[in-house]
Write an enzyme that holds these catalytic residues in place. Structure first.
Site, PDB file in Angstrom:
ATOM      1  N   ASN A  23      11.024 -23.434  21.045  1.00 34.31           N
ATOM      2  CA  ASN A  23      10.496 -24.105  21.939  1.00 34.31           C
ATOM      3  C   ASN A  23       9.134 -25.509  21.111  1.00 34.31           C
ATOM      4  O   ASN A  23       7.473 -24.450  20.591  1.00 34.31           O
ATOM      5  CB  ASN A  23       9.394 -23.903  23.228  1.00 34.31           C
ATOM      6  CG  ASN A  23       9.341 -25.376  24.273  1.00 34.31           C
ATOM      7  OD1 ASN A  23       9.555 -26.317  23.721  1.00 34.31           O
ATOM      8  ND2 ASN A  23       8.120 -24.907  25.127  1.00 34.31           N
ATOM      9  N   HIS A  30       9.125 -25.165  32.399  1.00 33.07           N
ATOM     10  CA  HIS A  30       7.897 -24.724  31.826  1.00 33.07           C
ATOM     11  C   HIS A  30       7.260 -25.545  32.871  1.00 33.07           C
ATOM     12  O   HIS A  30       6.595 -26.136  33.318  1.00 33.07           O
ATOM     13  CB  HIS A  30       8.532 -25.416  30.241  1.00 33.07           C
ATOM     14  CG  HIS A  30       7.042 -25.302  28.710  1.00 33.07           C
ATOM     15  ND1 HIS A  30       5.777 -25.568  29.348  1.00 33.07           N
ATOM     16  CD2 HIS A  30       7.452 -23.915  27.856  1.00 33.07           C
ATOM     17  CE1 HIS A  30       5.847 -24.822  28.411  1.00 33.07           C
ATOM     18  NE2 HIS A  30       6.300 -23.842  27.431  1.00 33.07           N
ATOM     19  N   GLU A  45       4.189 -26.414  31.400  1.00 31.61           N
ATOM     20  CA  GLU A  45       3.786 -28.442  30.809  1.00 31.61           C
ATOM     21  C   GLU A  45       4.830 -28.736  31.823  1.00 31.61           C
ATOM     22  O   GLU A  45       3.550 -29.953  31.705  1.00 31.61           O
ATOM     23  CB  GLU A  45       3.622 -27.961  29.673  1.00 31.61           C
ATOM     24  CG  GLU A  45       3.128 -27.545  28.706  1.00 31.61           C
ATOM     25  CD  GLU A  45       3.060 -26.659  26.863  1.00 31.61           C
ATOM     26  OE1 GLU A  45       4.301 -26.872  26.803  1.00 31.61           O
ATOM     27  OE2 GLU A  45       2.443 -25.456  26.364  1.00 31.61           O
TER      28      GLU A  45
END
Ligand code: PGA
Length: 247
Positions: A10, A96, A98
């Site tokens: 990622n 994710h 975030e």
């Protein structure tokens, strides 16, 4: 089982086109395809097209870090799954931490994104993970179960989905969860999923020194790697470690 490991990189909001060119020059040249690994790299979405060119003769599969669930529409600034396919993305990271923390993604949105990705034949990597407070309250497993139940509601084709367990405290902190914790949680996730084919991968401060012990856990089917994937030499070391394991 004969499941292939999934190792995902990622890149988050790092690496320009020029950086990617340098990365793939080193990486693709040095990279021998490993028969037991599916390798996925997720650069910034705007770089997917060039990344496809750069990796076209390699074993690298590309992924996106996010997508919208609609094919098209008045959604300023969003990215359609159709364009991701055109640009060569075979995987998409969904939910994710975030995205959940900074962009307000809910399990309900994640559910729509998963359904859309599956419908378009893009393989989703569903990210789940408890935060520190939830861990300290002793509700890690309940939290994960709710995330899974809500994200997977109405989906009966779980085999096309991989799940990344990423405890929030371990992401980008250099403090990976312990191998014992990871094994325990992965077994739990497997029991909730109730299938065999989804890969349950671990993410959160995986690096070239802890990869060996983490991948040795029988319930760990791969990794999702941020920081350590940005350096091609470190990332190659991790791939090398995983290539020597057999599951
Ligand atoms: P990290 O990130 O490897 O830098 O902890 C993992 C992730 O965010 O997927």
């Amino acid at each position: 089982s004969h499941m292939k490991y999934l190792i995902g990189a990622n890149f988050k909001m790092y690496k320009s086109h020029k950086d990617l060119q340098e990365y793939f020059d080193q990486f693709v040249n040095n990279y021998a395809c490993f028969v037991n690994i599916d390798l996925m790299i997720a650069p910034m979405t705007v770089c997917l097209g060039t990344a496809s060119e750069m990796t076209k003769d390699s074993c690298v599969h590309l992924g996106a870090q996010n997508m919208h669930y609609e094919d098209q529409g008045a959604y300023t600034g969003e990215t359609s799954p159709l364009i991701l396919k055109e640009l060569g993305a075979e995987y998409v990271i969904i939910g994710h931490s975030e995205r959940r923390q900074y962009f307000g993604e809910t399990n309900q949105m994640i559910n729509k994104k998963l359904k859309s990705a599956l419908q378009h034949g893009i393989r989703p990597i569903l990210c789940i993970g408890e935060n520190l407070e939830q861990k300290e309250l002793g509700i890690s497993k309940e939290t994960l179960k709710i995330q899974l139940r809500e994200a997977l509601q109405g989906i009966d084709t779980l085999d096309q989905i991989d799940v990344a367990y990423e405890p929030v405290r371990a992401i980008g902190t250099g403090k990976s969860a312990t191998p014992e914790e990871v094994q325990d949680i992965h077994e739990y996730i497997r029991s909730v999923l109730g299938n065999e084919k989804s890969r349950i991968i671990y993410g959160g401060s995986v690096n070239d020194t802890n990869a060996d012990i983490l991948i040795a856990q029988p319930a760990v089917n791969g990794f999702l790697i941020g920081s350590a994937s940005l350096d091609p030499q470190k990332f190659l070391k991790i791939l090398d470690v995983v290539s020597k394991k057999n599951k």
